[in-house]
Structures are given as C-alpha cells and as structure tokens.
Enzyme design. Structure first.
Site, short mmCIF file in Angstrom:
data_model
loop_
_atom_site.label_atom_id
_atom_site.label_comp_id
_atom_site.label_asym_id
_atom_site.label_seq_id
_atom_site.Cartn_x
_atom_site.Cartn_y
_atom_site.Cartn_z
N HIS A 1 24.18 64.72 60.78
CA HIS A 1 23.15 64.74 59.73
C HIS A 1 22.30 66.00 59.89
O HIS A 1 22.05 66.45 61.01
CB HIS A 1 22.26 63.50 59.84
CG HIS A 1 21.29 63.36 58.69
ND1 HIS A 1 21.70 63.29 57.38
CD2 HIS A 1 19.92 63.32 58.66
CE1 HIS A 1 20.63 63.17 56.59
NE2 HIS A 1 19.56 63.19 57.35
N CYS B 1 24.01 65.45 52.85
CA CYS B 1 23.03 66.24 53.61
C CYS B 1 23.41 67.71 53.70
O CYS B 1 22.60 68.60 53.43
CB CYS B 1 22.81 65.64 55.00
SG CYS B 1 24.28 65.63 56.07
N GLU C 1 15.58 65.84 53.20
CA GLU C 1 16.93 65.40 53.56
C GLU C 1 17.54 64.59 52.44
O GLU C 1 16.85 64.00 51.60
CB GLU C 1 16.87 64.52 54.82
CG GLU C 1 15.98 63.31 54.64
CD GLU C 1 16.30 62.16 55.59
OE1 GLU C 1 17.40 62.16 56.17
OE2 GLU C 1 15.45 61.27 55.72
#
Length: 250
Positions: free
Chosen positions: A192, A137, A204
C-alpha cells in the site's frame, strides 16, 4: 441667606437642564466616545506592531538562530512558516527556497498536490488509474506524478518502494509529496502507498468499498504497518519539459 438661596436655585436649574438633555445630544456624546475608543485601540495596535518590528530587528544572534531552527523543523513536517496562521516567518523568501528546493520544483509539487486533492471522494478500484475508472493506491500515484518525473513510474506499491531512482526518507524528514509505504497484507514487501501532505496527513486510495481520502499517519494502525518513505520529486527526477498533450483527467 439670600446668596445661599440663589446658589441653590442655580444648582437645581443646571441639574434639571442636564437631566433633560435630548436623545439626539446623548447619541452624539456616545458616538464621540466610541470614536475616541476606536482611535485609542488603533493607536495601541500600531504601537504593538512597531514594537514587535523593533524587537525582531534587534534580536540577538542566538534568538535568530533559534527561530531559524524552529522554521526548519516546521519545513521538515511539511509546514511553510508564515503561511499557516502562525503570523511569523523567520526564513526570508530566498532562504525558504534554498531549504525547500527550486521555484520550479515547488511549483510542480503544488500542481501534483492539486491533482491529488481533486480526486478525493472518487471510488477505489483495483487496477484503476484514471478518474473515470477510479483508482487503486499505486494508480493514484501514477496518475498524479506521471507527467512530472523523467522516467516511467512503476505501477505497483512494491515496485515504487524498490525503485532506486527515488531517495529513501526517514520519518523525521518527511516533506509534502513524499510517498509513504505500508505492509497491510504482506510482511516482506509494501502493498500500500499514499502521498504525504504535511502535518501527519496523507492522501490514499484505501481499499474496495471506500473512497479516496485523507488519513492520519500518526494513528496506531498506520504506525504499526508503516514500512518507509521515498522522495519521488527532486532536482534529479523532475522532468524539465512537461508534455502538453497529456491532460490531467480523462
């Protein structure tokens, strides 16, 4: 009586002549009707356009203020009025630039979004930060923004979240290109990060076994784990001169 019969015969002859019209003459008549209808519809459309322009020009200050506030609310959601099929743009181009940033900033942001969209479908790879390797990420964020900011970007989600060079952004003021942070496995620090695209969507690199994708921010899962947002590209963080030696892909 003789006159009556003559009128009757003439009537019958004219009826026979009309009913026996050739197919070509009927086609010409139908074509004329179609052309007439097209002309009538075109004139009606032109009249509606002219009427709308007159109403817009003569709108009261209250109406113009309401339309401007609506346009600004769309901008805050990542929507540029007039470019989304809405058919109207209450903000003129100069005002639009003042509200969203400089032309250089907007052009740079679109380059970043183009880079991000080109990675959709590539595999998640922990530690990856190039299209050849795949991405995790924060690696995706680093790859997309690295050439356009004036400091070395942190390489983890928590590092990005805590970087004081990026301004915190409330969820009601999100704009295209803002970083979104989530606490998935941890409760104290984000682990994240994604990049906001507008209209409640973000891109993402999710997790092992999945590919880079576009997700919906307003779903219950992401709302439950949402930790905040940061604005990585701004007038103060934008690099003035972009290096030409670094390619966008490897």
């Amino acid at each position: 009586m003789r006159v009556f019969f003559m009128v009757l015969i003439l009537t019958l002859l004219s009826y026979h002549s009309a009913s026996g019209a050739s197919p070509s003459s009927r086609y010409l008549t139908d074509k004329q009707h179609r052309e007439h209808n097209r002309l009538r519809l075109w004139q009606q459309a032109q009249h509606r356009i002219a009427t709308s322009a007159q109403l817009l020009a003569s709108a009261s200050p209250e109406v113009k203020k309401r339309d401007r506030q609506l346009a600004l609310s769309l901008l805050n959601r990542g929507i540029i009025p007039g470019d989304t099929g809405l058919g109207w743009a209450p903000l003129d181009p100069d005002e639009l630039l003042r509200e969203t940033g400089s032309p250089h900033l907007l052009a740079t942001l679109e380059k970043v979004i183009t880079i991000l969209e080109a990675q959709i479908g590539l595999p998640y790879r922990w530690g990856g930060q190039t299209p050849t390797q795949g991405f995790d990420c924060s690696g995706l964020v680093w790859f997309a923004f690295r050439e356009y900011v004036n400091w070395p970007l942190p390489r983890t989600a928590s590092g990005l979240f805590n970087d004081k060079r990026m301004a915190a952004v409330s969820s009601r003021r999100l704009r295209r290109g803002d970083l979104l942070f989530f606490t998935i496995h941890r409760q104290t620090q984000p682990d994240h990060v994604g990049i906001y695209l507008g209209n409640h969507q973000f891109i993402e690199a999710p997790r092992t076994g999945l590919a880079i994708r576009i997700s919906q921010l307003d779903t219950p899962f992401w709302q439950q784990h949402y930790a905040g947002a940061r604005r990585v590209l701004s007038e103060t963080t934008l690099r003035d001169a972009h290096p030409t030696s670094l390619p966008h892909s490897f």
